[in-house]
Scaffold this active site. Structure first.
Site, PDB file in Angstrom:
ATOM      1  N   GLU A 278     -31.306-108.411 -72.250  1.00  0.00           N
ATOM      2  CA  GLU A 278     -32.187-108.405 -70.289  1.00  0.00           C
ATOM      3  C   GLU A 278     -31.481-108.444 -69.787  1.00  0.00           C
ATOM      4  OE1 GLU A 278     -34.650-106.809 -69.855  1.00  0.00           O
ATOM      5  OE2 GLU A 278     -35.206-106.275 -71.561  1.00  0.00           O
ATOM      6  N   TRP A 281     -28.555-105.928 -69.062  1.00  0.00           N
ATOM      7  CA  TRP A 281     -29.617-104.636 -67.743  1.00  0.00           C
ATOM      8  C   TRP A 281     -29.124-105.491 -66.365  1.00  0.00           C
ATOM      9  CZ3 TRP A 281     -31.353-100.371 -67.947  1.00  0.00           C
ATOM     10  CH2 TRP A 281     -31.967-100.110 -66.493  1.00  0.00           C
ATOM     11  N   TRP A 309     -42.209 -84.812 -51.866  1.00  0.00           N
ATOM     12  CA  TRP A 309     -42.904 -85.984 -51.620  1.00  0.00           C
ATOM     13  C   TRP A 309     -45.222 -85.246 -51.330  1.00  0.00           C
ATOM     14  CZ3 TRP A 309     -41.737 -89.309 -55.121  1.00  0.00           C
ATOM     15  CH2 TRP A 309     -40.137 -89.328 -55.510  1.00  0.00           C
ATOM     16  N   ASN A 346     -42.987-107.041 -66.488  1.00  0.00           N
ATOM     17  CA  ASN A 346     -42.223-105.938 -65.688  1.00  0.00           C
ATOM     18  C   ASN A 346     -42.569-104.413 -66.476  1.00  0.00           C
ATOM     19  OD1 ASN A 346     -39.442-105.059 -65.926  1.00  0.00           O
ATOM     20  ND2 ASN A 346     -39.536-103.922 -67.664  1.00  0.00           N
ATOM     21  N   TRP A 364     -39.817 -93.421 -54.170  1.00  0.00           N
ATOM     22  CA  TRP A 364     -40.255 -94.458 -54.413  1.00  0.00           C
ATOM     23  C   TRP A 364     -39.579 -95.406 -53.517  1.00  0.00           C
ATOM     24  CZ3 TRP A 364     -34.901 -96.244 -53.792  1.00  0.00           C
ATOM     25  CH2 TRP A 364     -33.720 -95.674 -53.792  1.00  0.00           C
ATOM     26  N   TRP A 387     -36.483 -99.240 -59.816  1.00  0.00           N
ATOM     27  CA  TRP A 387     -37.286 -97.614 -59.003  1.00  0.00           C
ATOM     28  C   TRP A 387     -36.850 -96.963 -59.159  1.00  0.00           C
ATOM     29  CZ3 TRP A 387     -41.661 -98.200 -56.924  1.00  0.00           C
ATOM     30  CH2 TRP A 387     -42.697 -99.238 -56.812  1.00  0.00           C
TER      31      TRP A 387
END
Length: 482
Positions: A278, A281, A309, A346, A364, A387
């Site tokens: 993590e 990441w 959209w 998360n 987004w 996102w």
């Protein structure tokens, strides 16, 4: 003896602070914070970040005062403020720790060049990341766009440097006048921050207290517990890392040492590996942002620029999602937790994001902006990458067909509905089997729970099956370039 200005930014700590260590070795130290939100361009700190920044600066100022130093606060622009301070104090050097957001990289370049032209000794240092974003490359010399090969490359590069201890510091004979912390006006005028004050302790001491509690109580169960939002299974260190109250090197080595000091059992070793990934990441997010500065605003996969959209002219869908009134309890619980505490688990972030982008089919960027304003750990790299992952348009993105079902996710990761009822107490009277889909409860069960759908809790604002099919059709057209 050299007098060095140490320009604090998102490195609000005394230990493992390379700029501070270098300055202390050279002579006397003048700690400086320049409030310059305009330097971030389109992404100045949001409301929750400003709240955290106020309290983190207060903590840093108090820690410096205990050591006989004052934190000098000035208003920006940064270059003008640093030039003025150098002139007022006779400082001959300026040091800072690097940041990696596109607008701030450009600011640093300009400031470094201008101050060097003034004859000052200028150095910047690595403090926010384990590896600089430009040091890891693919075999073809390109930036990574997938996490797994990036993580392998990071691990092959060896263990990060050991953290630096807090230096012994000497203050100049006198400090220049500065602005008050209150003059930065970081705190909200309407005090909505009660939940944040109850949930968090910003500052270096608070960061290490949270890290210690995680190592003692939760690291060994992290691999299994991290996906269950009702339990405290994660470290919740993200805001402390973002503001630099603890460094990734400190966290990395503390986790390694805790594992080495343990029993050597497989669960602890497995949890250690998963947790360190993590941190990887986080590194990956900064790597991608550095190499693709358009990440916060535009899809990296350009085909998604033509994504169809849904129109939401009156903002009804967006506002229902922001307020936690979508009718899907796991999502609504997360959005209410976010508003109350400035943080969201998360897994729930992924589910809430999926509902916005794929079921409601809203851009987004709307979710990205809302999280930016409400998260205490709002980080441009992590927020943007996350996102775009949910939307399927970015680096290492989720496949376009991955659409999280909030009911099934709730039933799997919050089986008793404890997380849901913590944030949506109006559902507490329902049996657990209905807490993630209250519209499926029989009328007599709803009556016994004292719950009237549409009044006490909303009905779903979208049909999951229909909206999923519509999203798949839209994504398929994008995939085919139609």
């Amino acid at each position: 003896m050299t007098l060095t200005l140490v320009w604090f930014r998102q490195d609000l700590r005394l230990a493992d602070n390379p700029a501070l260590v270098a300055a202390a070795r050279a002579g006397t130290v003048l700690p400086v914070y320049v409030h310059d939100p305009e330097a971030a361009g389109a992404w100045p700190p949001g409301g929750a970040s400003r709240w955290w920044l106020h309290h983190s600066l207060a903590s840093l100022a108090a820690a410096l005062a205990e050591r006989g130093l004052a934190l000098t606060i000035r208003h920006g622009p940064a270059l003008a403020a640093l030039r003025t301070l150098a002139r007022e104090t006779g400082a001959t050097a300026v040091r800072w720790n690097r940041r990696y957001e596109p607008a701030l990289v450009e600011q640093d370049r300009r400031v470094k060049q201008a101050l060097a032209d003034d004859g000052l000794d200028i150095h910047s240092h690595k403090a926010a990341l384990l590896h600089e974003p430009w040091t890891l490359r693919t075999g073809q010399g390109r930036a990574y766009q997938a996490f797994t090969p990036f993580w392998r490359a990071l691990c092959r590069d060896g263990e990060p440097d050991r953290p630096l201890p807090e230096p012994a510091m000497h203050a100049p004979p006198s400090a220049p006048t500065g602005e008050s912390l209150a003059s930065l006006q970081l705190l909200p005028r309407v005090r909505w921050d009660e939940g944040l004050r109850a949930a968090w302790t910003p500052g270096e001491a608070g960061a290490h207290e949270r890290l210690g509690a995680f190592l003692r109580n939760r690291l060994g169960h992290y691999a299994d517990a991290r996906d269950y939002p009702a339990t405290a299974g994660t470290s919740a260190l993200s805001p402390h890392l973002h503001f630099g109250e603890v460094s990734p090197r400190q966290v990395w080595h503390a986790v390694r040492e805790r594992c080495a000091a343990g029993t050597g059992t497989e669960p602890l070793a497995d949890s250690t590996g998963k947790y360190l990934s993590e941190l990887g990441w986080r590194e990956f997010a900064h790597h991608v942002l550095f190499h693709f500065p358009e990440l916060p605003d535009n899809p990296l996969n350009r085909r998604f620029s033509a994504f169809p959209w849904r129109e939401d002219p009156d903002g009804r869908l967006r506002e229902a999602w922001q307020a936690g009134r979508t009718g899907f309890p796991l999502v609504d619980a997360g959005m209410r937790e976010l508003w109350a505490t400035g943080w969201m688990h998360n897994r729930v972030r992924m589910v809430a994001g999926s509902l916005l982008v794929k079921n409601l089919r809203l851009p987004w960027q709307l979710g990205e902006r809302w999280f930016w304003d409400t998260l205490v750990d709002a980080d441009l790299a992590n927020n943007s990458l996350g996102w775009q992952w949910v939307a399927g348009s970015g680096a290492d993105a989720a496949p376009y067909f991955r659409i999280f079902n909030p009911v099934r996710q709730g039933e799997r990761f919050d089986p008793a509905g404890d997380y849901v009822t913590r944030w949506i107490p109006e559902l507490a009277g329902l049996p657990a089997r209905y807490r993630h889909a209250p519209w499926t409860a029989p009328a007599d069960v709803l009556a016994e729970a004292g719950l009237t759908l549409g009044r006490d809790y909303p009905r779903p604002i979208v049909d999951l099956k229909t909206s999923r099919q519509q999203a798949l059709e839209a994504f398929q057209r994008v995939k085919q370039g139609a």
